[in-house]
Design a protein around this motif. Sequence first.
Motif, PDB file in Angstrom:
ATOM      1  N   LEU A 206       0.829  -1.201   0.000  1.00  0.00           N
ATOM      2  CA  LEU A 206       0.000   0.000   0.000  1.00  0.00           C
ATOM      3  C   LEU A 206       0.867   1.256   0.000  1.00  0.00           C
ATOM      4  CD1 LEU A 206      -2.793  -1.069   2.532  1.00  0.00           C
ATOM      5  CD2 LEU A 206      -2.976  -0.928   0.045  1.00  0.00           C
ATOM      6  N   ILE A 207       1.941   1.243   0.777  1.00  0.00           N
ATOM      7  CA  ILE A 207       2.845   2.390   0.815  1.00  0.00           C
ATOM      8  C   ILE A 207       3.548   2.557  -0.527  1.00  0.00           C
ATOM      9  CG2 ILE A 207       4.941   3.299   1.888  1.00  0.00           C
ATOM     10  CD1 ILE A 207       4.055   1.846   4.473  1.00  0.00           C
ATOM     11  N   LYS A 208       3.966   1.418  -1.127  1.00  0.00           N
ATOM     12  CA  LYS A 208       4.613   1.470  -2.453  1.00  0.00           C
ATOM     13  C   LYS A 208       3.674   2.063  -3.497  1.00  0.00           C
ATOM     14  CE  LYS A 208       4.477  -1.852  -5.215  1.00  0.00           C
ATOM     15  NZ  LYS A 208       3.711  -2.302  -6.401  1.00  0.00           N
ATOM     16  N   ASP A 209       2.396   1.656  -3.465  1.00  0.00           N
ATOM     17  CA  ASP A 209       1.419   2.179  -4.425  1.00  0.00           C
ATOM     18  C   ASP A 209       1.223   3.679  -4.244  1.00  0.00           C
ATOM     19  OD1 ASP A 209       1.124  -0.363  -5.418  1.00  0.00           O
ATOM     20  OD2 ASP A 209      -0.737  -0.784  -4.347  1.00  0.00           O
ATOM     21  N   ASN A 210       1.287   4.146  -3.005  1.00  0.00           N
ATOM     22  CA  ASN A 210       1.146   5.575  -2.734  1.00  0.00           C
ATOM     23  C   ASN A 210       2.324   6.357  -3.308  1.00  0.00           C
ATOM     24  OD1 ASN A 210      -0.230   7.833  -1.383  1.00  0.00           O
ATOM     25  ND2 ASN A 210       1.565   7.846  -0.048  1.00  0.00           N
ATOM     26  N   ILE A 211       3.530   5.816  -3.169  1.00  0.00           N
ATOM     27  CA  ILE A 211       4.722   6.448  -3.750  1.00  0.00           C
ATOM     28  C   ILE A 211       4.609   6.492  -5.272  1.00  0.00           C
ATOM     29  CG2 ILE A 211       7.205   6.147  -4.125  1.00  0.00           C
ATOM     30  CD1 ILE A 211       7.358   5.035  -1.266  1.00  0.00           C
ATOM     31  N   ALA A 212       4.149   5.392  -5.859  1.00  0.00           N
ATOM     32  CA  ALA A 212       4.010   5.326  -7.318  1.00  0.00           C
ATOM     33  C   ALA A 212       3.073   6.408  -7.832  1.00  0.00           C
ATOM     34  CB  ALA A 212       3.511   3.943  -7.720  1.00  0.00           C
ATOM     35  N   ARG A 213       1.988   6.679  -7.100  1.00  0.00           N
ATOM     36  CA  ARG A 213       1.041   7.720  -7.535  1.00  0.00           C
ATOM     37  C   ARG A 213       1.691   9.099  -7.517  1.00  0.00           C
ATOM     38  NH1 ARG A 213      -2.685   4.334  -4.783  1.00  0.00           N
ATOM     39  NH2 ARG A 213      -2.349   5.440  -2.810  1.00  0.00           N
ATOM     40  N   GLN A 214       2.581   9.339  -6.560  1.00  0.00           N
ATOM     41  CA  GLN A 214       3.240  10.642  -6.476  1.00  0.00           C
ATOM     42  C   GLN A 214       4.129  10.908  -7.679  1.00  0.00           C
ATOM     43  OE1 GLN A 214       5.008  11.681  -2.605  1.00  0.00           O
ATOM     44  NE2 GLN A 214       3.987   9.880  -1.741  1.00  0.00           N
ATOM     45  N   PHE A 215       4.688   9.842  -8.273  1.00  0.00           N
ATOM     46  CA  PHE A 215       5.604   9.999  -9.400  1.00  0.00           C
ATOM     47  C   PHE A 215       4.950   9.673 -10.740  1.00  0.00           C
ATOM     48  CE2 PHE A 215       8.872   9.007  -6.023  1.00  0.00           C
ATOM     49  CZ  PHE A 215       9.324  10.319  -5.942  1.00  0.00           C
ATOM     50  N   ASP A 216       3.643   9.574 -10.752  1.00  0.00           N
ATOM     51  CA  ASP A 216       2.937   9.247 -11.993  1.00  0.00           C
ATOM     52  C   ASP A 216       3.229  10.303 -13.065  1.00  0.00           C
ATOM     53  OD1 ASP A 216       1.093   7.744 -13.589  1.00  0.00           O
ATOM     54  OD2 ASP A 216      -0.373   9.341 -13.270  1.00  0.00           O
ATOM     55  N   GLY A 217       3.650   9.846 -14.236  1.00  0.00           N
ATOM     56  CA  GLY A 217       3.925  10.755 -15.344  1.00  0.00           C
ATOM     57  C   GLY A 217       5.304  11.385 -15.317  1.00  0.00           C
ATOM     58  N   ILE A 218       6.143  11.008 -14.358  1.00  0.00           N
ATOM     59  CA  ILE A 218       7.501  11.553 -14.276  1.00  0.00           C
ATOM     60  C   ILE A 218       8.503  10.461 -14.648  1.00  0.00           C
ATOM     61  CG2 ILE A 218       9.255  12.567 -12.772  1.00  0.00           C
ATOM     62  CD1 ILE A 218       7.050  13.746 -11.077  1.00  0.00           C
ATOM     63  N   ASP A 219       9.359  10.759 -15.608  1.00  0.00           N
ATOM     64  CA  ASP A 219      10.383   9.795 -16.030  1.00  0.00           C
ATOM     65  C   ASP A 219      11.586   9.918 -15.107  1.00  0.00           C
ATOM     66  OD1 ASP A 219      12.191   8.153 -17.263  1.00  0.00           O
ATOM     67  OD2 ASP A 219      11.861   8.950 -19.289  1.00  0.00           O
ATOM     68  N   LEU A 220      11.485   9.247 -13.960  1.00  0.00           N
ATOM     69  CA  LEU A 220      12.552   9.329 -12.964  1.00  0.00           C
ATOM     70  C   LEU A 220      13.868   8.785 -13.505  1.00  0.00           C
ATOM     71  CD1 LEU A 220      10.509   8.195  -9.846  1.00  0.00           C
ATOM     72  CD2 LEU A 220      11.330  10.500 -10.316  1.00  0.00           C
ATOM     73  N   ASN A 221      13.785   7.783 -14.363  1.00  0.00           N
ATOM     74  CA  ASN A 221      15.006   7.194 -14.897  1.00  0.00           C
ATOM     75  C   ASN A 221      15.792   8.208 -15.722  1.00  0.00           C
ATOM     76  OD1 ASN A 221      16.603   4.701 -15.135  1.00  0.00           O
ATOM     77  ND2 ASN A 221      16.179   4.927 -17.322  1.00  0.00           N
ATOM     78  N   ARG A 222      15.094   9.035 -16.491  1.00  0.00           N
ATOM     79  CA  ARG A 222      15.805  10.061 -17.271  1.00  0.00           C
ATOM     80  C   ARG A 222      16.444  11.094 -16.346  1.00  0.00           C
ATOM     81  NH1 ARG A 222      12.858  13.347 -22.007  1.00  0.00           N
ATOM     82  NH2 ARG A 222      13.121  11.334 -23.079  1.00  0.00           N
ATOM     83  N   ALA A 223      15.753  11.468 -15.280  1.00  0.00           N
ATOM     84  CA  ALA A 223      16.331  12.409 -14.321  1.00  0.00           C
ATOM     85  C   ALA A 223      17.624  11.842 -13.748  1.00  0.00           C
ATOM     86  CB  ALA A 223      15.330  12.699 -13.201  1.00  0.00           C
ATOM     87  N   ILE A 224      17.595  10.555 -13.404  1.00  0.00           N
ATOM     88  CA  ILE A 224      18.794   9.904 -12.865  1.00  0.00           C
ATOM     89  C   ILE A 224      19.902   9.884 -13.904  1.00  0.00           C
ATOM     90  CG2 ILE A 224      19.713   7.679 -12.086  1.00  0.00           C
ATOM     91  CD1 ILE A 224      16.916   7.199 -10.826  1.00  0.00           C
ATOM     92  N   GLU A 225      19.553   9.569 -15.158  1.00  0.00           N
ATOM     93  CA  GLU A 225      20.567   9.505 -16.215  1.00  0.00           C
ATOM     94  C   GLU A 225      21.193  10.875 -16.461  1.00  0.00           C
ATOM     95  OE1 GLU A 225      18.463   7.768 -19.470  1.00  0.00           O
ATOM     96  OE2 GLU A 225      18.865   5.702 -18.820  1.00  0.00           O
ATOM     97  N   ASN A 226      20.383  11.931 -16.445  1.00  0.00           N
ATOM     98  CA  ASN A 226      20.925  13.275 -16.647  1.00  0.00           C
ATOM     99  C   ASN A 226      21.924  13.648 -15.552  1.00  0.00           C
ATOM    100  OD1 ASN A 226      19.587  13.990 -19.039  1.00  0.00           O
ATOM    101  ND2 ASN A 226      17.748  14.630 -17.938  1.00  0.00           N
ATOM    102  N   LEU A 227      21.525  13.424 -14.314  1.00  0.00           N
ATOM    103  CA  LEU A 227      22.402  13.784 -13.197  1.00  0.00           C
ATOM    104  C   LEU A 227      23.589  12.830 -13.091  1.00  0.00           C
ATOM    105  CD1 LEU A 227      19.611  14.780 -10.684  1.00  0.00           C
ATOM    106  CD2 LEU A 227      21.425  16.284 -11.531  1.00  0.00           C
ATOM    107  N   GLY A 228      23.367  11.565 -13.424  1.00  0.00           N
ATOM    108  CA  GLY A 228      24.476  10.616 -13.431  1.00  0.00           C
ATOM    109  C   GLY A 228      25.515  10.965 -14.477  1.00  0.00           C
ATOM    110  N   LEU A 229      25.048  11.464 -15.640  1.00  0.00           N
ATOM    111  CA  LEU A 229      25.971  11.877 -16.698  1.00  0.00           C
ATOM    112  C   LEU A 229      26.804  13.075 -16.245  1.00  0.00           C
ATOM    113  CD1 LEU A 229      26.995  11.674 -19.619  1.00  0.00           C
ATOM    114  CD2 LEU A 229      25.049  13.108 -20.306  1.00  0.00           C
ATOM    115  N   LEU A 230      26.179  14.057 -15.621  1.00  0.00           N
ATOM    116  CA  LEU A 230      26.923  15.211 -15.117  1.00  0.00           C
ATOM    117  C   LEU A 230      27.976  14.788 -14.090  1.00  0.00           C
ATOM    118  CD1 LEU A 230      24.156  17.936 -14.626  1.00  0.00           C
ATOM    119  CD2 LEU A 230      26.024  17.978 -16.284  1.00  0.00           C
ATOM    120  N   ARG A 231      27.584  13.880 -13.202  1.00  0.00           N
ATOM    121  CA  ARG A 231      28.515  13.424 -12.159  1.00  0.00           C
ATOM    122  C   ARG A 231      29.689  12.654 -12.768  1.00  0.00           C
ATOM    123  NH1 ARG A 231      28.207   9.029  -8.081  1.00  0.00           N
ATOM    124  NH2 ARG A 231      29.254   9.756  -6.194  1.00  0.00           N
ATOM    125  N   ALA A 232      29.383  11.818 -13.770  1.00  0.00           N
ATOM    126  CA  ALA A 232      30.441  11.037 -14.412  1.00  0.00           C
ATOM    127  C   ALA A 232      31.406  11.935 -15.177  1.00  0.00           C
ATOM    128  CB  ALA A 232      29.823  10.004 -15.345  1.00  0.00           C
TER     129      ALA A 232
END
Length: 267
Positions: free
Chosen positions: A176-202
């Motif tokens: 139930l808690i996981k489903d609540n977190i998923a709703r908060q990020f609905d429509g957001i491509d978190l993986n791309r955000a990570i890739e952008n920041l990971g690229l800058l860090r690298a």
Amino acid sequence: MAGSLLLAWQVKNKRCLVIGGGDVALSRVHHMIKAEASITVVTGTGNVHPEIIELHSKGLIYQLLERDFRTEDLSMYEKPSNLNPQLVKVSEILSASQFEEIRQAVQDQVFAVVCCCIDDYDLSTQIYYQCKFLRLPVNIADKPPMCDFYFGSMYNQDNLQIMISTNGMSPRLSKLIKDNIARQFDGIDLNRAIENLGLLRARLRALVITKDDLTSIDERMQWIKSVTDYFSIRQWSELELSEGNADAIVRLYPSFPPREYDWWVKR
């Protein structure tokens, strides 16, 4: 009750054993597939979940044994070694050839984890103590006292993994808690955000040549932290940074790039 130590357990290409062939065994297999483990399943002689058979046919399960568990299954891939802990002292492990032999044993011969998903209490108890004797991390389904680790509810977007654990006390609440977190990020491509920041860090690590003393390392960390805080998670997810864009931004170090989002969009 004290909390567990939540860790990301690296089992990529390592041997993992699942004992059982039902719904719980299937859920364990799915977790391990996401982690790119080399999975062996010993199903028992009862009904085997058809999806387990299908996953094996697709090559996602390394070995599927439709038979009852045998004690020797816990060491089925192990081979004789010159590095017997009973004969060799730890202080004698010094050469590159020994390092490689150990790496191969850990990677290919010894189970990184054992998951027992059967409803036979006596047999699962035996398996637990056999694993303890062999120093193998083990999870006995639905028996928290016999678990070295738990499977919490997972929220995944490729590079992002969020685990919710109740220490085995309420798996339903974890979901139930996981489903609540998923709703908060609905429509957001978190993986791309990570890739952008990971690229800058690298690229910061690759291009910025300064001393590796603690002060220099801290300065670089503070720079990337400040840049990360420029924008919201959604804004980072909507950028498309290339390596060339990232290099142009990183070369401004130790100065900071503009905070205007439009400047980043036009890179």
